[in-house]
Design an enzyme around this catalytic site. Sequence first.
Site, short mmCIF file in Angstrom:
data_model
loop_
_atom_site.label_atom_id
_atom_site.label_comp_id
_atom_site.label_asym_id
_atom_site.label_seq_id
_atom_site.Cartn_x
_atom_site.Cartn_y
_atom_site.Cartn_z
N ASP A 142 22.11 -20.74 47.88
CA ASP A 142 20.99 -21.66 48.05
C ASP A 142 20.30 -21.30 49.37
O ASP A 142 20.88 -20.63 50.22
CB ASP A 142 21.50 -23.11 48.13
CG ASP A 142 22.14 -23.56 46.82
OD1 ASP A 142 21.80 -23.00 45.78
OD2 ASP A 142 22.99 -24.48 46.86
N ARG A 192 16.42 -16.78 42.53
CA ARG A 192 15.99 -18.10 42.05
C ARG A 192 14.78 -18.50 42.93
O ARG A 192 14.89 -18.52 44.16
CB ARG A 192 17.12 -19.10 42.23
CG ARG A 192 16.71 -20.53 41.88
CD ARG A 192 17.57 -21.52 42.65
NE ARG A 192 18.80 -21.88 42.02
CZ ARG A 192 19.87 -22.30 42.71
NH1 ARG A 192 19.87 -22.32 44.02
NH2 ARG A 192 20.96 -22.66 42.08
P1 FDA Z 1 7.58 -31.24 41.90
O1 FDA Z 1 8.24 -31.83 43.11
O2 FDA Z 1 6.11 -31.11 41.91
O3 FDA Z 1 8.03 -32.07 40.65
C1 FDA Z 1 7.50 -31.88 39.36
C2 FDA Z 1 7.80 -33.10 38.54
O4 FDA Z 1 9.20 -33.35 38.48
C3 FDA Z 1 7.17 -34.38 39.13
O5 FDA Z 1 6.72 -35.18 38.05
C4 FDA Z 1 8.29 -35.07 39.82
O6 FDA Z 1 8.13 -36.46 39.84
C5 FDA Z 1 9.51 -34.63 39.01
N1 FDA Z 1 10.64 -34.51 39.92
C6 FDA Z 1 10.91 -33.52 40.76
N2 FDA Z 1 12.03 -33.76 41.47
C7 FDA Z 1 12.45 -34.98 41.04
C8 FDA Z 1 13.54 -35.81 41.38
N3 FDA Z 1 14.44 -35.45 42.29
N4 FDA Z 1 13.69 -37.00 40.73
C9 FDA Z 1 12.81 -37.39 39.78
N5 FDA Z 1 11.73 -36.64 39.43
C10 FDA Z 1 11.56 -35.47 40.05
N6 FDA Z 1 15.15 -26.19 47.50
C11 FDA Z 1 15.47 -25.49 48.59
O7 FDA Z 1 14.80 -25.59 49.61
N7 FDA Z 1 16.57 -24.66 48.57
C12 FDA Z 1 17.33 -24.48 47.46
O8 FDA Z 1 18.30 -23.72 47.48
C13 FDA Z 1 16.97 -25.22 46.30
N8 FDA Z 1 17.69 -25.08 45.16
C14 FDA Z 1 17.20 -25.64 43.99
C15 FDA Z 1 17.80 -25.35 42.78
C16 FDA Z 1 17.25 -25.84 41.60
C17 FDA Z 1 17.89 -25.52 40.31
C18 FDA Z 1 16.07 -26.65 41.65
C19 FDA Z 1 15.43 -27.16 40.40
C20 FDA Z 1 15.50 -26.97 42.85
C21 FDA Z 1 16.05 -26.49 44.02
N9 FDA Z 1 15.49 -26.80 45.25
C22 FDA Z 1 15.86 -26.08 46.35
C23 FDA Z 1 14.52 -27.92 45.36
C24 FDA Z 1 13.07 -27.44 45.24
O9 FDA Z 1 12.72 -26.68 46.36
C25 FDA Z 1 12.12 -28.64 45.12
O10 FDA Z 1 12.22 -29.45 46.23
C26 FDA Z 1 12.35 -29.48 43.88
O11 FDA Z 1 12.67 -28.71 42.76
C27 FDA Z 1 11.07 -30.28 43.53
O12 FDA Z 1 10.01 -29.42 43.25
P2 FDA Z 1 9.50 -29.09 41.77
O13 FDA Z 1 9.18 -27.64 41.74
O14 FDA Z 1 10.47 -29.52 40.77
O15 FDA Z 1 8.11 -29.79 41.60
#
Ligand code: FDA
Length: 321
Positions: A142, A192
């Site tokens: 991560d 990732r």
């Molecule tokens: P965005 O935040 O725009 O969300 C898109 C949609 O999904 C929105 O409708 C939102 O409401 C919904 N959503 C997103 N998160 C939600 C939640 N927690 N609860 C409810 N609804 C939610 N970051 C990092 O800095 N280092 C890392 O190693 C990782 N590792 C990692 C692994 C995996 C498998 C994922 C999916 C994410 C990470 N992250 C991470 C976190 C990532 O950087 C980011 O903060 C989150 O995925 C939220 O961003 P989205 O791209 O999902 O889009």
Amino acid sequence: MNLRSRLWQKAMIGLATNRRMKDAMQQWATASRLASRYVGGGTVEEGVRVAVNLHTDGIKPSLFYLGEYLHDRVAIEETVAKKICAAQLLGKGDLDVHVSVDPTQLGLSIDRDLCERNAIRIAEAVGASCQRSNGTHCMMLDMEDDELVTATIEVHDLIQQQGLPVAITLQAYLRRTKDDLQTKVQQGAKVRLVKGAFAANSDIAYTSSRSIRKNYLALSEIALSNEARETGFYASFATHDHILLKEIVRMAAARGWEPGTYEFEMLYGVRSQLAEQLAADGQKVRVYMPFGTDWWPYALRRLGESPKNLLLLVRAILSRA
Ligand code: FDA
């Protein structure tokens, strides 16, 4: 990210790092509403069981033993032992599981050599499980805050040079990621791609949702380039953003990448229907499934990602009272 979202995220990070609040919430029950929304179980055995069940349902798991920014050597050793134990249990089936690791869980905040040794131990256990079971497991690093990016990439490269199964997370909010990703494409690495769960100043980071999303797409083009195909690079697109997901599916198809030659990854308990729909459409989907008892900081960071989660937090606190 708008002001309301930024304030919400800041408040949740504040709560996540409040020791008294964390102890009170975690002691009360690992099975509270909040924990069970985002966490797959308290023990290694429970975590592996949920992971195997996900596999049976056609979703690949990524197992994460909870705990972050560890400074205590005993806690670090205990965490490494749990991750090794999880990797060993995976040797029993023909599975495709990632074992996710925060470098600060392995000692990066206190002793770089210790972190490297621990990372190698886990990657060796993951590699041994692959051999025992015909599995295709991998240790996924991560990515934490921007000050740890260079060290985390160096740990990744060290493990990759040893021929052990390793992958790394890169964050679209950081301006440096374009160069980092290009290097990883040249190395034929496994990456990732996330937006980034941290914030930084505009000299090193994109700070608006729009610019982060734009950069995520630009990085996806690099991850799905001809060069990436030639070097054997493998991309995991980790996002719940349906606009990005749709565009990446379109981009991959237009460039001749078959589903399964790249994957999508989402967090356990977040937009599960979207994950199931992607899998039903024939895409390879992985779910990041945390387990363990140190769930409060992790769950609070997840809550911080969406102000819509306020109700969930209120319920968790009220049920504690
Ligand atoms: P965005 O935040 O725009 O969300 C898109 C949609 O999904 C929105 O409708 C939102 O409401 C919904 N959503 C997103 N998160 C939600 C939640 N927690 N609860 C409810 N609804 C939610 N970051 C990092 O800095 N280092 C890392 O190693 C990782 N590792 C990692 C692994 C995996 C498998 C994922 C999916 C994410 C990470 N992250 C991470 C976190 C990532 O950087 C980011 O903060 C989150 O995925 C939220 O961003 P989205 O791209 O999902 O889009």
